[in-house]
Scaffold this motif. Structure first.
Motif, PDB file in Angstrom:
ATOM      1  N   ILE A 148       0.678  -1.305  -0.110  1.00  0.00           N
ATOM      2  CA  ILE A 148      -0.084  -0.009   0.011  1.00  0.00           C
ATOM      3  C   ILE A 148       0.927   1.408  -0.031  1.00  0.00           C
ATOM      4  O   ILE A 148       0.659   2.260  -0.820  1.00  0.00           O
ATOM      5  CB  ILE A 148      -0.817   0.120   1.110  1.00  0.00           C
ATOM      6  CG1 ILE A 148      -1.867  -1.326   1.105  1.00  0.00           C
ATOM      7  CG2 ILE A 148      -1.564   1.343   1.385  1.00  0.00           C
ATOM      8  CD1 ILE A 148      -2.858  -1.474   2.331  1.00  0.00           C
ATOM      9  N   GLN A 152       1.942   4.922  -2.922  1.00  0.00           N
ATOM     10  CA  GLN A 152       1.632   6.291  -2.690  1.00  0.00           C
ATOM     11  C   GLN A 152       2.697   7.236  -3.470  1.00  0.00           C
ATOM     12  O   GLN A 152       3.730   6.728  -4.001  1.00  0.00           O
ATOM     13  CB  GLN A 152       2.295   6.558  -0.921  1.00  0.00           C
ATOM     14  CG  GLN A 152       1.399   5.471  -0.142  1.00  0.00           C
ATOM     15  CD  GLN A 152      -0.070   5.720  -0.156  1.00  0.00           C
ATOM     16  OE1 GLN A 152      -0.844   6.875  -0.426  1.00  0.00           O
ATOM     17  NE2 GLN A 152      -0.933   4.549  -0.288  1.00  0.00           N
ATOM     18  N   VAL A 183      -0.559   9.737 -17.603  1.00  0.00           N
ATOM     19  CA  VAL A 183      -1.382  10.920 -17.981  1.00  0.00           C
ATOM     20  C   VAL A 183      -2.801  10.772 -18.597  1.00  0.00           C
ATOM     21  O   VAL A 183      -3.649  11.103 -18.244  1.00  0.00           O
ATOM     22  CB  VAL A 183      -0.674  11.999 -18.609  1.00  0.00           C
ATOM     23  CG1 VAL A 183      -1.458  13.105 -18.850  1.00  0.00           C
ATOM     24  CG2 VAL A 183       0.502  12.555 -17.529  1.00  0.00           C
ATOM     25  N   PHE A 186      -5.183   9.186 -16.124  1.00  0.00           N
ATOM     26  CA  PHE A 186      -5.498   9.984 -15.262  1.00  0.00           C
ATOM     27  C   PHE A 186      -6.927  10.860 -15.846  1.00  0.00           C
ATOM     28  O   PHE A 186      -7.869  10.894 -15.605  1.00  0.00           O
ATOM     29  CB  PHE A 186      -4.836  10.842 -14.735  1.00  0.00           C
ATOM     30  CG  PHE A 186      -4.035  10.088 -13.379  1.00  0.00           C
ATOM     31  CD1 PHE A 186      -4.669   9.709 -12.382  1.00  0.00           C
ATOM     32  CD2 PHE A 186      -2.813   9.878 -13.404  1.00  0.00           C
ATOM     33  CE1 PHE A 186      -4.163   8.951 -11.297  1.00  0.00           C
ATOM     34  CE2 PHE A 186      -2.041   9.191 -12.298  1.00  0.00           C
ATOM     35  CZ  PHE A 186      -2.812   8.822 -11.286  1.00  0.00           C
ATOM     36  N   LEU A 189     -10.025   9.092 -16.438  1.00  0.00           N
ATOM     37  CA  LEU A 189     -10.814   8.907 -15.195  1.00  0.00           C
ATOM     38  C   LEU A 189     -11.489  10.302 -14.979  1.00  0.00           C
ATOM     39  O   LEU A 189     -12.524  10.235 -14.546  1.00  0.00           O
ATOM     40  CB  LEU A 189      -9.795   8.483 -13.986  1.00  0.00           C
ATOM     41  CG  LEU A 189      -9.255   7.245 -14.018  1.00  0.00           C
ATOM     42  CD1 LEU A 189      -8.334   6.766 -12.725  1.00  0.00           C
ATOM     43  CD2 LEU A 189     -10.580   6.008 -13.845  1.00  0.00           C
ATOM     44  N   PHE A 190     -10.882  11.413 -15.133  1.00  0.00           N
ATOM     45  CA  PHE A 190     -11.230  12.639 -14.939  1.00  0.00           C
ATOM     46  C   PHE A 190     -12.423  12.852 -15.922  1.00  0.00           C
ATOM     47  O   PHE A 190     -13.509  13.332 -15.377  1.00  0.00           O
ATOM     48  CB  PHE A 190     -10.400  13.711 -15.268  1.00  0.00           C
ATOM     49  CG  PHE A 190      -9.064  13.801 -14.187  1.00  0.00           C
ATOM     50  CD1 PHE A 190      -9.040  12.861 -13.161  1.00  0.00           C
ATOM     51  CD2 PHE A 190      -8.276  14.623 -14.285  1.00  0.00           C
ATOM     52  CE1 PHE A 190      -7.775  12.837 -12.130  1.00  0.00           C
ATOM     53  CE2 PHE A 190      -6.989  14.646 -13.370  1.00  0.00           C
ATOM     54  CZ  PHE A 190      -6.893  13.489 -12.604  1.00  0.00           C
ATOM     55  N   ALA A 193     -15.343  11.009 -14.739  1.00  0.00           N
ATOM     56  CA  ALA A 193     -15.908  11.448 -13.370  1.00  0.00           C
ATOM     57  C   ALA A 193     -16.773  12.829 -13.818  1.00  0.00           C
ATOM     58  O   ALA A 193     -17.845  12.717 -13.247  1.00  0.00           O
ATOM     59  CB  ALA A 193     -14.690  11.772 -12.379  1.00  0.00           C
ATOM     60  N   HIS A 197     -19.797   9.678 -14.609  1.00  0.00           N
ATOM     61  CA  HIS A 197     -19.623   8.447 -14.334  1.00  0.00           C
ATOM     62  C   HIS A 197     -18.454   7.908 -13.364  1.00  0.00           C
ATOM     63  O   HIS A 197     -17.628   7.139 -13.772  1.00  0.00           O
ATOM     64  CB  HIS A 197     -19.176   7.727 -15.671  1.00  0.00           C
ATOM     65  CG  HIS A 197     -20.273   7.923 -16.703  1.00  0.00           C
ATOM     66  ND1 HIS A 197     -21.499   7.549 -16.603  1.00  0.00           N
ATOM     67  CD2 HIS A 197     -20.076   8.763 -17.771  1.00  0.00           C
ATOM     68  CE1 HIS A 197     -22.465   8.098 -17.732  1.00  0.00           C
ATOM     69  NE2 HIS A 197     -21.423   8.639 -18.467  1.00  0.00           N
ATOM     70  N   ALA A 198     -18.308   8.782 -12.335  1.00  0.00           N
ATOM     71  CA  ALA A 198     -17.336   8.657 -11.482  1.00  0.00           C
ATOM     72  C   ALA A 198     -17.244   7.318 -10.667  1.00  0.00           C
ATOM     73  O   ALA A 198     -16.358   6.743 -10.337  1.00  0.00           O
ATOM     74  CB  ALA A 198     -17.147   9.803 -10.442  1.00  0.00           C
ATOM     75  N   ILE A 199     -18.370   6.817 -10.030  1.00  0.00           N
ATOM     76  CA  ILE A 199     -18.881   5.741  -9.608  1.00  0.00           C
ATOM     77  C   ILE A 199     -18.275   4.461 -10.314  1.00  0.00           C
ATOM     78  O   ILE A 199     -17.538   3.555  -9.788  1.00  0.00           O
ATOM     79  CB  ILE A 199     -20.085   5.533  -8.901  1.00  0.00           C
ATOM     80  CG1 ILE A 199     -20.117   6.567  -7.986  1.00  0.00           C
ATOM     81  CG2 ILE A 199     -20.207   4.081  -8.123  1.00  0.00           C
ATOM     82  CD1 ILE A 199     -21.752   6.582  -7.360  1.00  0.00           C
ATOM     83  N   ALA A 201     -16.247   4.581 -12.883  1.00  0.00           N
ATOM     84  CA  ALA A 201     -14.779   4.706 -13.302  1.00  0.00           C
ATOM     85  C   ALA A 201     -13.896   4.100 -11.926  1.00  0.00           C
ATOM     86  O   ALA A 201     -13.012   3.521 -12.416  1.00  0.00           O
ATOM     87  CB  ALA A 201     -14.364   6.095 -13.668  1.00  0.00           C
ATOM     88  N   ALA A 202     -14.567   4.502 -10.948  1.00  0.00           N
ATOM     89  CA  ALA A 202     -13.786   3.946  -9.617  1.00  0.00           C
ATOM     90  C   ALA A 202     -13.979   2.485  -9.618  1.00  0.00           C
ATOM     91  O   ALA A 202     -12.883   1.755  -9.325  1.00  0.00           O
ATOM     92  CB  ALA A 202     -14.454   4.835  -8.476  1.00  0.00           C
ATOM     93  N   TRP A 206     -10.181   2.617 -11.369  1.00  0.00           N
ATOM     94  CA  TRP A 206      -9.268   3.025 -10.377  1.00  0.00           C
ATOM     95  C   TRP A 206      -9.108   2.230  -9.085  1.00  0.00           C
ATOM     96  O   TRP A 206      -7.957   1.987  -8.904  1.00  0.00           O
ATOM     97  CB  TRP A 206      -9.981   4.453  -9.978  1.00  0.00           C
ATOM     98  CG  TRP A 206      -9.146   5.117  -8.739  1.00  0.00           C
ATOM     99  CD1 TRP A 206      -7.717   5.509  -8.930  1.00  0.00           C
ATOM    100  CD2 TRP A 206      -9.561   5.495  -7.401  1.00  0.00           C
ATOM    101  NE1 TRP A 206      -7.511   6.057  -7.808  1.00  0.00           N
ATOM    102  CE2 TRP A 206      -8.575   5.971  -6.814  1.00  0.00           C
ATOM    103  CE3 TRP A 206     -10.783   5.421  -6.812  1.00  0.00           C
ATOM    104  CZ2 TRP A 206      -8.509   6.538  -5.597  1.00  0.00           C
ATOM    105  CZ3 TRP A 206     -10.941   5.849  -5.634  1.00  0.00           C
ATOM    106  CH2 TRP A 206      -9.838   6.547  -4.913  1.00  0.00           C
TER     107      TRP A 206
END
Lengths: 290, 65
Positions: A148, A152, A183, A186, A189-190, A193, A197-199, A201-202, A206
Motif C-alpha cells: 500500500i 503512494q 497521464v 488519469f 478517469l477525470f 468522472a 460516471h465517477a462511481i 470509473a472508480a 481506479w
C-alpha cells in the motif's frame, strides 16, 4: 534418479539435468495465455456497458474488473519474456498485442513492465538494482502494508522505483511513454468522472488498479522472494505453500522455476517444478516448503 | 518542456487527482446515497470539500494513507 545419486553429481552436472528438464517445457505455444490475455481485455471492456446501463451493479463490476486486472498480468508476463513469440518471429505482433492489452485493466504500461521486470530477473533481491525490492517486508501483514505504501505518491517502491530504474538504464523513451500512459489514464478517469460516471470509473478501473497492484506486489514480488536477503541463483527465490492455493496465488508457488528458466510458460511451471525438485534440492535451492 | 510539464503535474498529483476525480466521485456518491447536505449545500461543493480534506494532507505528506 534418486536423491542419493544426485548428491554425487557436481553443480555443473546438476545444472545440465535441470536444463534438460526445462527444455522439455520450453517452446510450447501458450494458447491459454494468449486467449486469457485477449479475453481479459474484452471481458473488462464488456463490463463498461454492463455497469453503465445498470445491467450489473457497480460492486459486481468492481469484483470482476479486479479479477481481470490481476489475471491480466500473467499473459502480459508471458509476453514480457517473449514466450508467446520471440523478436523477429512471425507471431511477434501477437506477443506485443497480448502484452499491451492484458494490462489495460491494471493500467500498467507494458514497456515499463517489460524493462523493469527484466531488471528484477537480472538483480533479484539487490537492494539498489532490483526494482521490486521495495516490496520486501518482515511478514504477510507488513507485506500488504508495504505494498500500500509503495503506491503512494512518494512511495519507495512501485512507480517511483520503476522511474529510478529507467533513469539508471537510460531508457528515457520508456520513461516518457509510461508517464504519458499514466497521464492519459488519469485524464480518462477525470473525463468519466466529470461526465457523471465517477462511481463506474472508480469501480471498473481506479480501484481494480490499486487492489491489483497490491495483490500482485504481494504474490509476485514479496511471497516468492521473502525474506529477500539472498542474491544467489538458487537462493533468491523460493517455492512456498500459499494460503490461497496455487490459483489464488497466481501460480507463484512455483516461481523458483520461472526465475531459473524464465522461458518455461507459466502453466508448465508446476510440472517442471516437480520434475526438477530433486535437482533443485541437490543445488541447495529453497524448495523445502513445497 | 514536455518533461518539465510532466514533472510539475506529477508533483501536484494529489491536488489534481482531488479536483479531477475525487470531487466528482464524492459528489456522485453523496447523490446516489441521498445524503442530506447542510446549509443547502450542493453535492458538488460537498464533494469538493471532502476531496480537499483528503487531497491537501496527501499533497503535503506525499501519501494518501
Amino acid at each position: 534418479m534418486s536423491n542419493r545419486d544426485l548428491s554425487m553429481l557436481t553443480p555443473k552436472e546438476l545444472a545440465r539435468i535441470e536444463r534438460e528438464i526445462a527444455r522439455k517445457h520450453i517452446g510450447k505455444f501458450p494458447w491459454l495465455a494468449v486467449t486469457a490475455g485477449i479475453g481479459v481485455f474484452i471481458g473488462w471492456l464488456a463490463l463498461w456497458p454492463l455497469v453503465l446501463m445498470n445491467i450489473i451493479p457497480a460492486w459486481a463490476g468492481f469484483i470482476a474488473a479486479t479479477i481481470f486486472a490481476i489475471i491480466g498480468y500473467l499473459p502480459s508476463h508471458e509476453a514480457q519474456h517473449d514466450i508467446i513469440a520471440r523478436p523477429g518471429s512471425r507471431l511477434r505482433w501477437l506477443n506485443e498485442l497480448v502484452g499491451h492489452v492484458s494490462t489495460v485493466p491494471l493500467a500498467l504500461p507494458f514497456d515499463l513492465a517489460r524493462v523493469t521486470h527484466r531488471e528484477h530477473h537480472l538483480h533479484t533481491n539487490h537492494p539498489e538494482l532490483d526494482p521490486d525490492h521495495g516490496s520486501s517486508a518482515s511478514g504477510p501483514l507488513m507485506a500488504i502494508w508495504t505494498a500500500i505504501q509503495n503506491v503512494q505518491p512518494k512511495g519507495r517502491g512501485g512507480h517511483n522505483a520503476y522511474s529510478r530504474t529507467l533513469k539508471r538504464l537510460g531508457r528515457k523513451d520508456v520513461l516518457i511513454s509510461s508517464a504519458l500512459y499514466r497521464v492519459a489514464w488519469f485524464l480518462t478517469l477525470f473525463a468519466l468522472a466529470w461526465t457523471g460516471h465517477a462511481i463506474e470509473a472508480a469501480a471498473l478501473w481506479w480501484l481494480p488498479h490499486h487492489v491489483g497492484y497490491i495483490y500482485i506486489q504481494y504474490y509476485l514480488s514479496w511471497a516468492p522472494h521473502h525474506p529477500a536477503n539472498e542474491t544467489a541463483r538458487y537462493r533468491h527465490t523460493r517455492s512456498f505453500r500459499a494460503a490461497l492455493g496455487n490459483i489464488g496465488s497466481l501460480g507463484m508457488q512455483y516461481h523458483i522455476v520461472h526465475h531459473l528458466h524464465p522461458r518455461i510458460p507459466f502453466l508448465r511451471t508446476p510440472e517442471a517444478y516437480w520434475e526438477m525438485k530433486p535437482v533443485l534440492e541437490a543445488q541447495g535451492a529453497r524448495v523445502e516448503d513445497l | 518542456m514536455q518533461k518539465a510539464m510532466l514533472r510539475r503535474l506529477y508533483k501536484l498529483g494529489p491536488m489534481i487527482f482531488g479536483l479531477g476525480f475525487l470531487t466528482p466521485l464524492a459528489a456522485q456518491l453523496l447523490q446516489s446515497a441521498d445524503v442530506p447536505l447542510p446549509f443547502g449545500m450542493s453535492a458538488l461543493l460537498a464533494g469538493f470539500l471532502i476531496a480537499m480534506a483528503i487531497a491537501i494532507p496527501a499533497q503535503l505528506r506525499g501519501r494518501w494513507v
